[in-house]
Design a protein around this motif. Structure first.
Motif, PDB file in Angstrom:
ATOM      1  N   ASP A 112      66.682 -60.732 -41.662  1.00 49.73           N
ATOM      2  CA  ASP A 112      65.388 -61.007 -41.056  1.00 49.73           C
ATOM      3  C   ASP A 112      64.919 -59.802 -40.236  1.00 49.73           C
ATOM      4  O   ASP A 112      65.666 -59.247 -39.432  1.00 49.73           O
ATOM      5  CB  ASP A 112      65.520 -62.232 -40.148  1.00 49.73           C
ATOM      6  CG  ASP A 112      64.172 -62.830 -39.787  1.00 49.73           C
ATOM      7  OD1 ASP A 112      63.144 -62.344 -40.307  1.00 49.73           O
ATOM      8  OD2 ASP A 112      64.152 -63.790 -38.993  1.00 49.73           O
ATOM      9  N   GLY A 113      63.667 -59.381 -40.460  1.00 53.26           N
ATOM     10  CA  GLY A 113      63.115 -58.240 -39.757  1.00 53.26           C
ATOM     11  C   GLY A 113      63.347 -56.916 -40.436  1.00 53.26           C
ATOM     12  O   GLY A 113      62.837 -55.889 -39.976  1.00 53.26           O
ATOM     13  N   GLU A 114      64.082 -56.893 -41.529  1.00 52.40           N
ATOM     14  CA  GLU A 114      64.367 -55.640 -42.246  1.00 52.40           C
ATOM     15  C   GLU A 114      63.386 -55.489 -43.406  1.00 52.40           C
ATOM     16  O   GLU A 114      63.425 -56.248 -44.370  1.00 52.40           O
ATOM     17  CB  GLU A 114      65.801 -55.649 -42.780  1.00 52.40           C
ATOM     18  CG  GLU A 114      66.182 -54.425 -43.602  1.00 52.40           C
ATOM     19  CD  GLU A 114      66.017 -53.133 -42.821  1.00 52.40           C
ATOM     20  OE1 GLU A 114      65.090 -52.372 -43.174  1.00 52.40           O
ATOM     21  OE2 GLU A 114      66.781 -52.908 -41.884  1.00 52.40           O
ATOM     22  N   TRP A 115      62.503 -54.469 -43.279  1.00 55.50           N
ATOM     23  CA  TRP A 115      61.473 -54.247 -44.288  1.00 55.50           C
ATOM     24  C   TRP A 115      61.893 -53.231 -45.347  1.00 55.50           C
ATOM     25  O   TRP A 115      61.216 -53.084 -46.361  1.00 55.50           O
ATOM     26  CB  TRP A 115      60.184 -53.772 -43.615  1.00 55.50           C
ATOM     27  CG  TRP A 115      59.497 -54.843 -42.849  1.00 55.50           C
ATOM     28  CD1 TRP A 115      59.532 -55.059 -41.504  1.00 55.50           C
ATOM     29  CD2 TRP A 115      58.685 -55.891 -43.387  1.00 55.50           C
ATOM     30  NE1 TRP A 115      58.789 -56.166 -41.170  1.00 55.50           N
ATOM     31  CE2 TRP A 115      58.252 -56.693 -42.308  1.00 55.50           C
ATOM     32  CE3 TRP A 115      58.275 -56.227 -44.684  1.00 55.50           C
ATOM     33  CZ2 TRP A 115      57.432 -57.808 -42.474  1.00 55.50           C
ATOM     34  CZ3 TRP A 115      57.461 -57.336 -44.852  1.00 55.50           C
ATOM     35  CH2 TRP A 115      57.042 -58.107 -43.759  1.00 55.50           C
ATOM     36  N   GLN A 140      63.206 -58.953 -45.434  1.00 54.09           N
ATOM     37  CA  GLN A 140      62.972 -59.853 -44.307  1.00 54.09           C
ATOM     38  C   GLN A 140      63.174 -61.324 -44.661  1.00 54.09           C
ATOM     39  O   GLN A 140      62.213 -62.103 -44.685  1.00 54.09           O
ATOM     40  CB  GLN A 140      61.553 -59.621 -43.754  1.00 54.09           C
ATOM     41  CG  GLN A 140      61.317 -60.347 -42.448  1.00 54.09           C
ATOM     42  CD  GLN A 140      60.063 -59.927 -41.761  1.00 54.09           C
ATOM     43  OE1 GLN A 140      60.083 -58.985 -41.009  1.00 54.09           O
ATOM     44  NE2 GLN A 140      58.952 -60.618 -41.993  1.00 54.09           N
ATOM     45  N   PRO A 142      64.525 -64.770 -43.425  1.00 54.36           N
ATOM     46  CA  PRO A 142      65.053 -65.526 -42.279  1.00 54.36           C
ATOM     47  C   PRO A 142      66.308 -66.301 -42.679  1.00 54.36           C
ATOM     48  O   PRO A 142      66.402 -66.817 -43.807  1.00 54.36           O
ATOM     49  CB  PRO A 142      63.903 -66.475 -41.916  1.00 54.36           C
ATOM     50  CG  PRO A 142      62.682 -65.817 -42.488  1.00 54.36           C
ATOM     51  CD  PRO A 142      63.137 -65.143 -43.744  1.00 54.36           C
ATOM     52  N   SER A 162      70.826 -54.017 -44.407  1.00 54.16           N
ATOM     53  CA  SER A 162      70.023 -53.680 -43.236  1.00 54.16           C
ATOM     54  C   SER A 162      70.135 -52.181 -42.983  1.00 54.16           C
ATOM     55  O   SER A 162      71.235 -51.634 -42.939  1.00 54.16           O
ATOM     56  CB  SER A 162      70.480 -54.454 -41.999  1.00 54.16           C
ATOM     57  OG  SER A 162      69.614 -54.185 -40.914  1.00 54.16           O
ATOM     58  N   THR A 166      68.715 -52.064 -35.027  1.00 54.87           N
ATOM     59  CA  THR A 166      68.138 -53.104 -34.182  1.00 54.87           C
ATOM     60  C   THR A 166      68.106 -54.466 -34.867  1.00 54.87           C
ATOM     61  O   THR A 166      67.849 -55.484 -34.214  1.00 54.87           O
ATOM     62  CB  THR A 166      66.706 -52.735 -33.743  1.00 54.87           C
ATOM     63  OG1 THR A 166      65.923 -52.412 -34.896  1.00 54.87           O
ATOM     64  CG2 THR A 166      66.731 -51.541 -32.799  1.00 54.87           C
ATOM     65  N   ARG A 167      68.396 -54.509 -36.154  1.00 55.08           N
ATOM     66  CA  ARG A 167      68.460 -55.772 -36.880  1.00 55.08           C
ATOM     67  C   ARG A 167      69.868 -56.379 -36.849  1.00 55.08           C
ATOM     68  O   ARG A 167      70.107 -57.424 -37.450  1.00 55.08           O
ATOM     69  CB  ARG A 167      68.024 -55.577 -38.341  1.00 55.08           C
ATOM     70  CG  ARG A 167      66.624 -54.988 -38.502  1.00 55.08           C
ATOM     71  CD  ARG A 167      65.529 -56.023 -38.444  1.00 55.08           C
ATOM     72  NE  ARG A 167      65.320 -56.623 -37.138  1.00 55.08           N
ATOM     73  CZ  ARG A 167      64.600 -56.072 -36.160  1.00 55.08           C
ATOM     74  NH1 ARG A 167      64.016 -54.907 -36.318  1.00 55.08           N
ATOM     75  NH2 ARG A 167      64.446 -56.703 -35.015  1.00 55.08           N
ATOM     76  N   ALA A 170      70.181 -60.061 -35.786  1.00 54.64           N
ATOM     77  CA  ALA A 170      69.730 -60.943 -36.869  1.00 54.64           C
ATOM     78  C   ALA A 170      70.756 -60.971 -37.997  1.00 54.64           C
ATOM     79  O   ALA A 170      70.990 -62.021 -38.616  1.00 54.64           O
ATOM     80  CB  ALA A 170      68.375 -60.474 -37.392  1.00 54.64           C
ATOM     81  N   GLU A 289      64.674 -51.656 -27.596  1.00 50.57           N
ATOM     82  CA  GLU A 289      65.309 -52.332 -28.739  1.00 50.57           C
ATOM     83  C   GLU A 289      66.715 -51.806 -28.985  1.00 50.57           C
ATOM     84  O   GLU A 289      67.659 -52.579 -29.196  1.00 50.57           O
ATOM     85  CB  GLU A 289      64.467 -52.124 -30.003  1.00 50.57           C
ATOM     86  CG  GLU A 289      63.315 -53.071 -30.182  1.00 50.57           C
ATOM     87  CD  GLU A 289      62.725 -52.950 -31.571  1.00 50.57           C
ATOM     88  OE1 GLU A 289      62.621 -53.991 -32.256  1.00 50.57           O
ATOM     89  OE2 GLU A 289      62.377 -51.830 -31.991  1.00 50.57           O
TER      90      GLU A 289
END
Length: 363
Positions: A112-115, A140, A142, A162, A166-167, A170, A289
């Motif tokens: 989650d949050g990894e583009w 990303q 969840p 990832s 910073t991920r 998550a 972060e």
């Protein structure tokens, strides 16, 4: 007259030539030529896995290096990624890349949050070539959606990707959730450290430095089954001090406070325009972060690496590195009641003084 076919270059030289040609096409924004280069390589008998990892992945890595050196813009780097993704999609449809699954089923996803999805896509395509049935979920994902998917597919393992550290919180949540439903997890990507140290810390069953190694590990045998009694806090007992939670929750107010105070500590800021102020706020948010993530994993080295890397990126863009120590000192002042956070920030200041001796010199 000699009409014989010229001798072919050795495979290694052909791969390097293909990577150079693909880079030229990607750098020019020419997706049609890029795709044609990939498909012709497959028609000429180049192994699809090598095209994926030694050509396309190499070109993607070069795009990242060019961005870091400020030789291409963020937009150009994004365009390069999009072209490489289309090249991967074209390769996946080529007859030489089609394999009937026979090994088992793997779910591949970004946390989650990894583009940055291309590394995970490369893993997915390599696993397909190696005979796995792959559910590729993309960027990303969840954790609840990932677990819902696992309930319906009976996957043998999850491969989580990832790229940005910073991920990691998550990623930890996703690893723990997968293990709670009995599915082992292999992780990879730069976020987990060059030696996989954070993969071990967060309790993943396996780590791989790249797509080829991930496929080799999965082919070597089933991953260990997760322990049924595993708890997330078992991995990171230092989180009991709540410093990570407090810093993460107060990120916005920390950035606002430090941004306002930075003008006095770094007078050059007074001449910044709106765009420069916005970029400065973004940089401060990244500092918080990474500080929070370093607190999460209990590793000051993660933060010092980020700060020295940031200084190199700023230098490449002609931005004064001298702004970093005042910012770190201001954060340390705001977080003086948090021993681990304060110590980590001071380690960052020391690292800057070592790597960039002029960083403490007023602009």
């Amino acid at each position: 007259m000699n009409t014989s076919t010229p001798p072919r270059l050795p495979v290694g030289a052909r791969i390097r030539e293909l990577a150079d040609r693909l880079w030229n096409a990607v750098a020019a924004g020419d997706e049609y030529t890029a795709t044609d280069i990939v498909l012709r390589a497959l028609d000429d008998g180049i192994d699809p896995e090598s095209v994926l990892l030694d050509v396309i992945a190499t070109v993607q890595g070069r795009a990242g290096e060019e961005w870091a050196a400020n030789r291409i813009s963020v937009a150009q780097e994004h365009a390069a990624t999009s072209i490489n993704e289309r090249a991967v999609a074209a390769l996946a449809l080529h007859p030489t890349a089609r394999q009937m699954p026979y090994r088992g089923r793997i779910t591949v996803a970004c946390v989650d949050g990894e583009w940055h999805a291309l590394p995970a896509r490369l893993v997915a395509e390599v696993l397909k070539l190696r005979g796995w049935q792959v559910d590729y979920l993309g960027a990303q994902v969840p954790a609840p959606h990932l677990i819902s998917h696992l309930h319906t597919t009976q996957a043998d393992a999850v491969a989580l990707s990832s790229s940005i550290a910073t991920r990691l919180p998550a990623a930890h949540a996703a690893i723990t959730a997968c293990q709670a439903v009995g599915v082992p997890v292999l992780v990879g990507g730069a976020a987990f450290g060059p030696d996989g140290r954070y993969a071990r810390l967060l309790g993943a069953q396996a780590w791989a430095p790249d797509a080829r190694a991930a496929a080799d590990r999965l082919a070597a045998g089933p991953l260990p089954r997760p322990r049924g009694d595993h708890q997330q806090m078992d991995d990171l007992p230092h989180l009991a001090d709540q410093e990570y939670t407090m810093v993460a929750r107060s990120s916005d107010s920390l950035v606002r406070t430090v941004l306002l105070a930075l003008e006095d500590a770094f007078p050059a800021m007074r001449g910044y325009d709106d765009m420069q102020r916005e970029r400065t706020a973004e940089d401060l948010a990244h500092i918080v972060e990474f500080l929070a993530t370093a607190l999460y994993v209990g590793d000051e080295g993660l933060f010092t690496w980020f700060i020295t890397w940031t200084a190199r990126i700023l230098q490449a863009r002609g931005v004064p590195v001298q702004s970093l120590p005042p910012a770190l000192n201001l954060f340390a002042r705001e977080l003086k009641d948090f021993p681990r956070a304060s110590r980590t920030l001071h380690r960052g200041i020391e690292a800057l003084a070592t790597d960039h001796p002029t960083a403490g010199t007023p602009a």
